[in-house]
Design a protein around this motif. Structure first.
Motif, mmCIF file in Angstrom:
data_model
loop_
_atom_site.group_PDB
_atom_site.id
_atom_site.type_symbol
_atom_site.label_atom_id
_atom_site.label_comp_id
_atom_site.label_asym_id
_atom_site.label_seq_id
_atom_site.Cartn_x
_atom_site.Cartn_y
_atom_site.Cartn_z
ATOM 1 N N THR A 1 84.984 -31.142 55.249
ATOM 2 C CA THR A 1 84.423 -29.789 55.327
ATOM 3 C C THR A 1 83.122 -29.776 56.116
ATOM 4 O O THR A 1 82.892 -28.879 56.948
ATOM 5 C CB THR A 1 84.189 -29.233 53.914
ATOM 6 O OG1 THR A 1 85.457 -29.114 53.240
ATOM 7 C CG2 THR A 1 83.527 -27.856 53.964
ATOM 8 N N ALA A 2 82.265 -30.771 55.890
ATOM 9 C CA ALA A 2 80.996 -30.840 56.617
ATOM 10 C C ALA A 2 81.234 -31.010 58.117
ATOM 11 O O ALA A 2 80.549 -30.383 58.942
ATOM 12 C CB ALA A 2 80.142 -31.975 56.072
ATOM 13 N N HIS B 1 72.347 -33.566 56.482
ATOM 14 C CA HIS B 1 73.044 -33.043 55.296
ATOM 15 C C HIS B 1 73.429 -34.211 54.396
ATOM 16 O O HIS B 1 74.006 -35.191 54.860
ATOM 17 C CB HIS B 1 74.292 -32.269 55.711
ATOM 18 C CG HIS B 1 75.059 -31.707 54.559
ATOM 19 N ND1 HIS B 1 74.616 -30.626 53.836
ATOM 20 C CD2 HIS B 1 76.236 -32.090 53.988
ATOM 21 C CE1 HIS B 1 75.490 -30.360 52.875
ATOM 22 N NE2 HIS B 1 76.469 -31.236 52.951
ATOM 23 N N ASN C 1 82.561 -27.634 59.521
ATOM 24 C CA ASN C 1 81.489 -26.642 59.607
ATOM 25 C C ASN C 1 80.579 -26.913 60.809
ATOM 26 O O ASN C 1 80.168 -25.992 61.529
ATOM 27 C CB ASN C 1 80.661 -26.634 58.321
ATOM 28 C CG ASN C 1 81.420 -26.058 57.148
ATOM 29 O OD1 ASN C 1 82.418 -25.356 57.320
ATOM 30 N ND2 ASN C 1 80.972 -26.343 55.941
ATOM 31 N N ILE D 1 75.635 -35.453 51.147
ATOM 32 C CA ILE D 1 76.780 -35.119 50.297
ATOM 33 C C ILE D 1 76.534 -35.694 48.913
ATOM 34 O O ILE D 1 76.417 -36.918 48.737
ATOM 35 C CB ILE D 1 78.086 -35.648 50.905
ATOM 36 C CG1 ILE D 1 78.374 -34.907 52.218
ATOM 37 C CG2 ILE D 1 79.241 -35.487 49.929
ATOM 38 C CD1 ILE D 1 79.680 -35.292 52.879
ATOM 39 N N THR D 2 76.459 -34.824 47.930
ATOM 40 C CA THR D 2 76.137 -35.210 46.569
ATOM 41 C C THR D 2 77.193 -36.151 45.993
ATOM 42 O O THR D 2 78.401 -35.901 46.111
ATOM 43 C CB THR D 2 76.012 -33.960 45.679
ATOM 44 O OG1 THR D 2 75.020 -33.084 46.230
ATOM 45 C CG2 THR D 2 75.620 -34.335 44.257
ATOM 46 N N GLN E 1 86.934 -34.939 50.931
ATOM 47 C CA GLN E 1 87.078 -33.504 51.194
ATOM 48 C C GLN E 1 85.758 -32.882 51.612
ATOM 49 O O GLN E 1 85.709 -32.060 52.536
ATOM 50 C CB GLN E 1 87.637 -32.795 49.948
ATOM 51 C CG GLN E 1 89.082 -33.141 49.648
ATOM 52 C CD GLN E 1 90.001 -32.919 50.844
ATOM 53 O OE1 GLN E 1 89.984 -31.846 51.466
ATOM 54 N NE2 GLN E 1 90.807 -33.918 51.167
ATOM 55 N N GLU E 2 84.685 -33.276 50.948
ATOM 56 C CA GLU E 2 83.363 -32.765 51.322
ATOM 57 C C GLU E 2 82.973 -33.245 52.720
ATOM 58 O O GLU E 2 82.365 -32.506 53.496
ATOM 59 C CB GLU E 2 82.323 -33.209 50.300
ATOM 60 C CG GLU E 2 82.476 -32.576 48.928
ATOM 61 C CD GLU E 2 83.436 -33.340 48.011
ATOM 62 O OE1 GLU E 2 84.221 -34.180 48.535
ATOM 63 O OE2 GLU E 2 83.401 -33.107 46.791
ATOM 64 N N LYS F 1 83.702 -39.208 49.157
ATOM 65 C CA LYS F 1 83.840 -37.751 49.045
ATOM 66 C C LYS F 1 84.547 -37.223 50.291
ATOM 67 O O LYS F 1 83.961 -36.539 51.121
ATOM 68 C CB LYS F 1 82.456 -37.101 48.895
ATOM 69 C CG LYS F 1 81.707 -37.476 47.625
ATOM 70 C CD LYS F 1 82.318 -36.784 46.398
ATOM 71 C CE LYS F 1 81.560 -37.128 45.141
ATOM 72 N NZ LYS F 1 82.114 -36.428 43.953
#
Length: 310
Positions: free
Chosen positions: A301-302, A282, A305, A284-285, A297-298, A295
């Motif tokens: 979250t990853a 994955h 998940n 993260i942009t 928070q992203e 990033k």
């Protein structure tokens, strides 16, 4: 089958050569010793009985790199974190030759994996979720491939099980740090400013200079780097490389990379799939190599998940 979201960046063309802590130590362990070392670590307690999350930092980092992430994950997951509304325990760990862990002339992924295994036994942790960034990611992968029964899940942050020479600037950073000279007995703010000025010609990104300066410490009136630059310099080929393994790690694995970084490229997919057949990749942009800082928070979250996937 390897799953990748979104599409991977292509690595630029170029050659790819085949706290509860131990006390701070600035002296080397016995020369040539491969015995596991007592690592420094911090524990962030969660409320659930699940396997703890163990964070391993990257080259020139320390356990404090993941402190904010660990606290956020305790609140989100409830797990105990070794630097997680669920609640894991989280641990964040200083690698040998970094932070407050002991120094040693030995600096290989096999040795660093044994250090973490020693810590898991010391804390009576039969299994954990390993999350490692860069050098810590390669350490985590090594441990998972050596002792898969100890690793419930694996997260490798912006690093692959391949050589990293073509995409790294760390050798230049280390050379710049070794050239820094600071007078004794001056205020810390002055020492930091002098060090930053001396780093600037080789390290022009301010965020990277701030990261390197987290290693500047004062010991009895003298300023020094707490990271063992001598051992790291001697073992850069080992750190940039990766050990040879033939048996894969069978557990769930997440390769979590920055879209603006070249450390995990489509060129690495065959080796990732060979060694980690249950891997998901994955990106993260908008994140670079320090995904968790760019990033956060992203990143959190990853991780959450991934932990909730059956």
């Amino acid at each position: 089958m390897l799953r990748c979201l979104p599409r991977a960046p292509h690595r630029p063309a170029g050659p790819r050569p085949p706290s509860r802590a131990a006390p701070a130590s600035f002296t080397a362990a016995g020369r040539g010793s491969a015995a596991p070392l007592p690592l420094s670590y911090m524990v962030f307690d969660g409320s659930t009985p699940q396997s703890p999350l163990v964070f391993l930092h990257g080259l020139l980092g320390s356990k404090s790199n993941f402190r904010a992430i660990a606290r956020a994950l305790v609140q989100r997951t409830g797990r105990k974190l070794v630097v997680a509304p669920l609640s894991w325990q989280v641990l964040t760990v200083d690698a040998r030759n970094h932070g407050d862990s002991p120094h040693s002339p030995t600096m290989s992924y096999e040795a660093m994996s044994l250090d973490v295994q020693r810590l898991l036994r010391q804390l009576h942790l039969p299994k954990c979720v390993l999350i490692g960034h860069s050098m810590g990611g390669k350490t985590a992968m090594t441990l998972a491939l050596q002792q898969p029964d100890l690793v419930e899940r694996l997260v490798s942050v912006d690093i692959s099980p391949t050589e990293s020479v073509a995409v790294t600037n760390f050798q230049a950073y280390i050379s710049a740090m070794r050239r820094v000279s600071i007078p004794n007995g001056i205020p810390r703010s002055t020492a930091r400013r002098l060090a930053e000025d001396q780093l600037y010609p080789a390290v022009q990104a301010s965020a990277v200079r701030r990261f390197l300066l987290t290693n500047l410490v004062e010991v009895e009136g003298r300023y020094m780097w707490r990271v063992n630059l001598e051992a790291i310099s001697q073992h850069m080929a080992d750190i940039m490389g990766f050990p040879v393994f033939h048996m894969p790690y069978p557990g769930p694995t997440l390769f979590l990379a920055g879209s603006d970084s070249s450390y995990v490229s489509s060129e690495d997919y065959p080796e990732i799939e060979r060694l980690f057949p249950k891997a998901e990749i994955h990106y993260i942009t908008g994140a670079g190599h320090w995904v968790h800082a760019d990033k956060s928070q992203e990143f959190i979250t990853a991780i959450c998940n991934f932990l909730l996937v059956p």
